[in-house]
Design a protein around this motif. Structure first.
Motif, PDB file in Angstrom:
ATOM      1  N   THR A  67      -0.918 -71.377 -72.465  1.00  0.00           N
ATOM      2  CA  THR A  67      -2.369 -71.386 -72.641  1.00  0.00           C
ATOM      3  C   THR A  67      -2.720 -72.042 -73.969  1.00  0.00           C
ATOM      4  O   THR A  67      -3.561 -72.937 -74.031  1.00  0.00           O
ATOM      5  CB  THR A  67      -2.916 -69.945 -72.561  1.00  0.00           C
ATOM      6  OG1 THR A  67      -2.451 -69.374 -71.344  1.00  0.00           O
ATOM      7  CG2 THR A  67      -4.418 -69.912 -72.594  1.00  0.00           C
ATOM      8  N   ARG A 116      -7.118 -65.077 -77.803  1.00  0.00           N
ATOM      9  CA  ARG A 116      -6.233 -64.179 -77.044  1.00  0.00           C
ATOM     10  C   ARG A 116      -5.963 -62.951 -77.898  1.00  0.00           C
ATOM     11  O   ARG A 116      -5.604 -63.068 -79.073  1.00  0.00           O
ATOM     12  CB  ARG A 116      -4.923 -64.868 -76.688  1.00  0.00           C
ATOM     13  CG  ARG A 116      -3.946 -63.895 -76.043  1.00  0.00           C
ATOM     14  CD  ARG A 116      -2.733 -64.554 -75.466  1.00  0.00           C
ATOM     15  NE  ARG A 116      -3.047 -65.239 -74.218  1.00  0.00           N
ATOM     16  CZ  ARG A 116      -2.112 -65.721 -73.393  1.00  0.00           C
ATOM     17  NH1 ARG A 116      -0.847 -65.601 -73.688  1.00  0.00           N
ATOM     18  NH2 ARG A 116      -2.471 -66.334 -72.286  1.00  0.00           N
ATOM     19  N   HIS A 155      -8.291 -63.140 -67.460  1.00  0.00           N
ATOM     20  CA  HIS A 155      -7.781 -64.408 -67.978  1.00  0.00           C
ATOM     21  C   HIS A 155      -8.522 -65.511 -67.234  1.00  0.00           C
ATOM     22  O   HIS A 155      -7.958 -66.191 -66.377  1.00  0.00           O
ATOM     23  CB  HIS A 155      -6.270 -64.464 -67.734  1.00  0.00           C
ATOM     24  CG  HIS A 155      -5.543 -65.528 -68.492  1.00  0.00           C
ATOM     25  ND1 HIS A 155      -6.178 -66.557 -69.147  1.00  0.00           N
ATOM     26  CD2 HIS A 155      -4.206 -65.721 -68.697  1.00  0.00           C
ATOM     27  CE1 HIS A 155      -5.267 -67.338 -69.712  1.00  0.00           C
ATOM     28  NE2 HIS A 155      -4.071 -66.840 -69.454  1.00  0.00           N
ATOM     29  N   GLN A 158      -7.148 -69.236 -66.826  1.00  0.00           N
ATOM     30  CA  GLN A 158      -6.019 -69.316 -65.899  1.00  0.00           C
ATOM     31  C   GLN A 158      -6.566 -69.284 -64.473  1.00  0.00           C
ATOM     32  O   GLN A 158      -6.119 -70.006 -63.593  1.00  0.00           O
ATOM     33  CB  GLN A 158      -5.063 -68.139 -66.133  1.00  0.00           C
ATOM     34  CG  GLN A 158      -3.884 -68.102 -65.185  1.00  0.00           C
ATOM     35  CD  GLN A 158      -2.846 -69.182 -65.449  1.00  0.00           C
ATOM     36  OE1 GLN A 158      -2.511 -69.454 -66.589  1.00  0.00           O
ATOM     37  NE2 GLN A 158      -2.350 -69.819 -64.395  1.00  0.00           N
ATOM     38  N   ARG A 189      -3.402 -59.666 -65.998  1.00  0.00           N
ATOM     39  CA  ARG A 189      -4.818 -60.050 -66.105  1.00  0.00           C
ATOM     40  C   ARG A 189      -5.156 -61.247 -65.235  1.00  0.00           C
ATOM     41  O   ARG A 189      -6.294 -61.433 -64.828  1.00  0.00           O
ATOM     42  CB  ARG A 189      -5.147 -60.332 -67.566  1.00  0.00           C
ATOM     43  CG  ARG A 189      -4.189 -61.317 -68.228  1.00  0.00           C
ATOM     44  CD  ARG A 189      -4.270 -61.200 -69.729  1.00  0.00           C
ATOM     45  NE  ARG A 189      -3.273 -62.029 -70.395  1.00  0.00           N
ATOM     46  CZ  ARG A 189      -2.917 -61.859 -71.657  1.00  0.00           C
ATOM     47  NH1 ARG A 189      -3.452 -60.905 -72.370  1.00  0.00           N
ATOM     48  NH2 ARG A 189      -2.036 -62.660 -72.221  1.00  0.00           N
ATOM     49  N   ARG A 254       4.719 -61.921 -63.453  1.00  0.00           N
ATOM     50  CA  ARG A 254       5.850 -61.372 -64.211  1.00  0.00           C
ATOM     51  C   ARG A 254       5.566 -59.904 -64.544  1.00  0.00           C
ATOM     52  O   ARG A 254       4.435 -59.579 -64.910  1.00  0.00           O
ATOM     53  CB  ARG A 254       5.927 -62.194 -65.504  1.00  0.00           C
ATOM     54  CG  ARG A 254       6.795 -61.708 -66.604  1.00  0.00           C
ATOM     55  CD  ARG A 254       6.630 -62.654 -67.809  1.00  0.00           C
ATOM     56  NE  ARG A 254       5.326 -62.479 -68.453  1.00  0.00           N
ATOM     57  CZ  ARG A 254       5.079 -61.627 -69.440  1.00  0.00           C
ATOM     58  NH1 ARG A 254       6.047 -60.859 -69.903  1.00  0.00           N
ATOM     59  NH2 ARG A 254       3.885 -61.529 -69.979  1.00  0.00           N
ATOM     60  N   GLN A 256       4.873 -57.186 -66.798  1.00  0.00           N
ATOM     61  CA  GLN A 256       4.404 -57.302 -68.195  1.00  0.00           C
ATOM     62  C   GLN A 256       5.037 -56.185 -69.016  1.00  0.00           C
ATOM     63  O   GLN A 256       4.380 -55.195 -69.348  1.00  0.00           O
ATOM     64  CB  GLN A 256       2.888 -57.179 -68.220  1.00  0.00           C
ATOM     65  CG  GLN A 256       2.177 -58.134 -67.292  1.00  0.00           C
ATOM     66  CD  GLN A 256       1.713 -59.378 -68.002  1.00  0.00           C
ATOM     67  OE1 GLN A 256       1.061 -59.302 -69.026  1.00  0.00           O
ATOM     68  NE2 GLN A 256       2.076 -60.533 -67.477  1.00  0.00           N
ATOM     69  N   PRO A 294       1.632 -67.966 -62.816  1.00  0.00           N
ATOM     70  CA  PRO A 294       0.932 -68.430 -64.030  1.00  0.00           C
ATOM     71  C   PRO A 294       1.932 -68.822 -65.133  1.00  0.00           C
ATOM     72  O   PRO A 294       1.553 -69.476 -66.096  1.00  0.00           O
ATOM     73  CB  PRO A 294       0.101 -67.217 -64.453  1.00  0.00           C
ATOM     74  CG  PRO A 294       0.777 -66.034 -63.853  1.00  0.00           C
ATOM     75  CD  PRO A 294       1.417 -66.523 -62.586  1.00  0.00           C
ATOM     76  N   LEU A 295       3.202 -68.411 -64.964  1.00  0.00           N
ATOM     77  CA  LEU A 295       4.257 -68.606 -65.949  1.00  0.00           C
ATOM     78  C   LEU A 295       3.892 -67.853 -67.235  1.00  0.00           C
ATOM     79  O   LEU A 295       2.718 -67.622 -67.482  1.00  0.00           O
ATOM     80  CB  LEU A 295       4.502 -70.097 -66.218  1.00  0.00           C
ATOM     81  CG  LEU A 295       4.859 -70.923 -64.993  1.00  0.00           C
ATOM     82  CD1 LEU A 295       5.089 -72.374 -65.409  1.00  0.00           C
ATOM     83  CD2 LEU A 295       6.119 -70.392 -64.292  1.00  0.00           C
ATOM     84  N   PRO A 296       4.778 -67.442 -68.049  1.00  0.00           N
ATOM     85  CA  PRO A 296       6.214 -67.708 -67.979  1.00  0.00           C
ATOM     86  C   PRO A 296       6.925 -66.798 -66.970  1.00  0.00           C
ATOM     87  O   PRO A 296       6.462 -65.702 -66.696  1.00  0.00           O
ATOM     88  CB  PRO A 296       6.658 -67.353 -69.396  1.00  0.00           C
ATOM     89  CG  PRO A 296       5.713 -66.260 -69.824  1.00  0.00           C
ATOM     90  CD  PRO A 296       4.411 -66.599 -69.189  1.00  0.00           C
TER      91      PRO A 296
HETATM   92  C1  NCD Z   1      -0.113 -65.141 -68.300  1.00  0.00           C
HETATM   93  C2  NCD Z   1      -0.828 -64.296 -69.327  1.00  0.00           C
HETATM   94  O1  NCD Z   1      -0.649 -64.475 -70.522  1.00  0.00           O
HETATM   95  O2  NCD Z   1      -1.574 -63.457 -68.900  1.00  0.00           O
HETATM   96  N1  NCD Z   1       0.418 -66.328 -68.795  1.00  0.00           N
HETATM   97  C3  NCD Z   1      -0.363 -67.414 -69.016  1.00  0.00           C
HETATM   98  O3  NCD Z   1      -1.429 -67.352 -69.556  1.00  0.00           O
HETATM   99  N2  NCD Z   1       0.101 -68.588 -68.523  1.00  0.00           N
HETATM  100  C4  NCD Z   1       0.847 -64.365 -67.526  1.00  0.00           C
HETATM  101  C5  NCD Z   1       1.990 -63.693 -68.226  1.00  0.00           C
HETATM  102  O4  NCD Z   1       2.030 -63.590 -69.435  1.00  0.00           O
HETATM  103  O5  NCD Z   1       2.859 -63.199 -67.501  1.00  0.00           O
END
Ligand code: NCD
Length: 527
Positions: A67, A116, A155, A158, A189, A254, A256, A294-296
């Motif tokens: 991001t 963030r 988010h 995203q 999120r 993922r 969290q 959305p990665l990672p």
């Molecule tokens: C996500 C986030 O930060 O919410 N990643 C992102 O913004 N690409 C998802 C995550 O952290 O698993």
């Protein structure tokens, strides 16, 4: 000159942009992407801000790679003054006010902030305070705040790139989407933003796949239903793939770990097994199934294992590439460069009608038997229908709490729980307060917020002089003693940054925190 409705807009949650506005941004992003690949400089230049006095600040108080870097690359393409805030060495760690920090930077001609943080609702608060700061200091602009992920709340950028990618893969058709959301739906999120975001599709069928410990919070499922989606719940990929109606789109997330408590961390392997894709699942997928993320991914235990990277299932890489394009368009629009040619419906601002006090004409035809204990009540206030329909125990408890909240426990009076004459078995609370002769409008507002649904009788000379039916106010703010119940919310610690709790009334009297969206019953907002 037509007004550019995107200019100086903040984006705190997915619902901050209307469907038409998003479709406009997607159309522009599509043009941008095509121009990029065709090296069409003229079109690309339409997006560029090319103004080194236009400041964009990235403030990441929580880690990020994609991001933050996609925003940075987008801002550099746009040609602006870009600053990256280093939170490790900043005064934010010295118990210094967030607000002062941000507003100082606004004063240095920074127009857009990408934020963030673990604090949920922080952008909404900054947006509000930023407008006031700009006005007080007669700035020529209003700062905009973009939520780049706030705790486990939302988010929204995203979400924009996810929707853009889903549409790109759907031939730009918005009629139907059947998608499975898999993984940590509790803390994720990105999936929470889908509850409003996916409204861009006319018909949404959404399959929620997560073990109960990581299940989608009920408030988002409710929101999905309100938005006309058809949610279905499954506890594991095994269970989901054993039934016949499988979505052709899978959005993995993922676990969290950083947001989990010890209890869940202890069983993380067990939970992960339920949401991790396995080789033997492949032949259960419908043709043309696409995977997103959305990665990672977790480097040791990715929920989409790396052996899938070379298969046509892999749409997460293009999804991630789209992040920069989508953010170029977004920043360009918020700067006012893009967006002047938008037509369509925009977001309408909530107008709060003071419709929660209904004056009813008192019926004094029959002689009154209003009592203060054993004596007839000649003057004072009688509150009836208090918590009507709740259990006797709950009514008693809340009666005492109300006396305290209203500051009435220093008065003479009596309280009780009675049974409805019209509906036996239905209970309600009653309060007799002979020492209170009048209620101010702020008392009434407070009382409505404490106990929506009650009736207030103001008795004069043994007659009901005024009778009021109280509903929940459309907006509860600046009322002492209230608090959001979400401890990650910016307004939770009222002493912390002094953010006054605020609630907005939604359907069936739910009170939603203005900052983090947590829904409350009216009883829950009192500390
Ligand atoms: C996500 C986030 O930060 O919410 N990643 C992102 O913004 N690409 C998802 C995550 O952290 O698993």
């Amino acid at each position: 000159m037509p007004v550019n409705i995107f200019k100086e807009r903040s984006l705190c949650v997915a619902a901050d942009f209307s469907i038409d506005e998003k479709k406009y941004l997607f159309g522009k992003t599509r043009e941008l992407k095509e121009a990029w690949h065709a090296n069409d400089m003229q079109t690309l230049n339409h997006f560029r801000i090319n103004n080194m006095d236009f400041g964009i600040y990235e403030v990441f108080i929580e880690d990020s790679t994609r991001t933050r870097e996609s925003f940075r690359n987008a801002a550099e393409f746009l040609g602006v003054k870009l600053s990256m805030f280093n939170s490790d060495s900043s005064s934010f760690n010295k118990k210094e006010s967030y607000l002062d920090g941000f507003m100082t930077l606004v004063g240095y001609n920074n127009h857009i902030f990408i934020v963030r943080s673990k604090l949920e609702g922080v952008c909404r608060w900054l947006q509000l305070r930023g407008e006031m700061f700009a006005e007080r200091n007669k700035l020529s602009f209003k700062p905009a705040f973009i939520n780049a992920g706030d705790g486990k709340h939302e988010h929204p950028t995203q979400e924009l790139l996810d929707e853009f990618t889903l549409l790109e893969d759907n031939n730009w058709l918005t009629d139907h989407l059947h998608i499975a959301l898999v993984g940590d739906l509790f803390h994720g999120r990105t999936v929470h933003s889908k509850a409003d975001g996916l409204k861009i599709f006319d018909h949404v069928k959404v399959d929620l796949i997560a073990p109960p410990e990581l299940a989608m919070p009920i408030q988002y499922i409710d929101k999905m239903k309100e938005n006309g989606f058809e949610p279905r719940v499954f506890e594991s990929l095994d269970e989901y793939l054993s039934q016949p109606d499988i979505a052709p789109r899978f959005y993995f997330t993922r676990p969290q770990l950083e947001r989990m408590g010890d209890r869940i961390l202890k069983i993380q392997d067990q939970l992960r097994a339920k949401i991790t894709f396995r080789e033997d699942f492949i032949n259960k997928l419908p043709p043309d199934t696409y995977f997103y993320h959305p990665l990672p991914r977790h480097k040791e235990h990715p929920t989409i294992p790396t052996f899938l990277d070379d298969l046509p299932l892999n749409h997460w890489e293009r999804q991630s590439i789209n992040g920069m394009f989508m953010r170029i368009t977004l920043l360009s629009a918020i700067s006012g460069r893009m967006g002047g040619d938008f037509t369509g419906n925009s977001i309408t601002k909530d107008l709060y009608k003071d419709d929660f006090i209904r004056e009813v004409s008192p019926d004094n035809s029959k002689p009154k038997t209003l009592k203060e204990g054993i004596n007839p009540l000649v003057n004072g206030v009688v509150i009836d229908r208090f918590c009507r329909g709740e259990t006797k125990e709950d009514i008693w408890l809340y009666l005492f709490k109300t006396l305290k909240i209203m500051g009435w426990n220093g008065y003479r009076g009596s309280i009780g729980v009675g049974e409805s004459k019209k509906e036996p078995g239905v209970y309600k609370g009653l309060l007799f307060l002979p020492e209170i002769k009048q209620l101010s409008s702020s008392d009434i507002r407070r009382l409505a917020a404490v106990t929506a649904g009650c009736t207030v009788n103001i008795v004069k000379d043994n007659k009901v002089a005024r009778k009021l039916r109280l509903m929940s106010p459309p907006r509860i703010y600046k009322i002492k003693g209230t608090s959001c119940t979400n401890e990650n919310c910016i307004s939770y610690h009222a002493h912390w940054e002094h953010v006054p709790p605020e609630f907005i009334r939604r359907h069936n009297s739910t009170l939603e925190c203005y900052y983090c969206g947590t829904p409350h019953k009216f009883k829950d907002i009192w500390k």
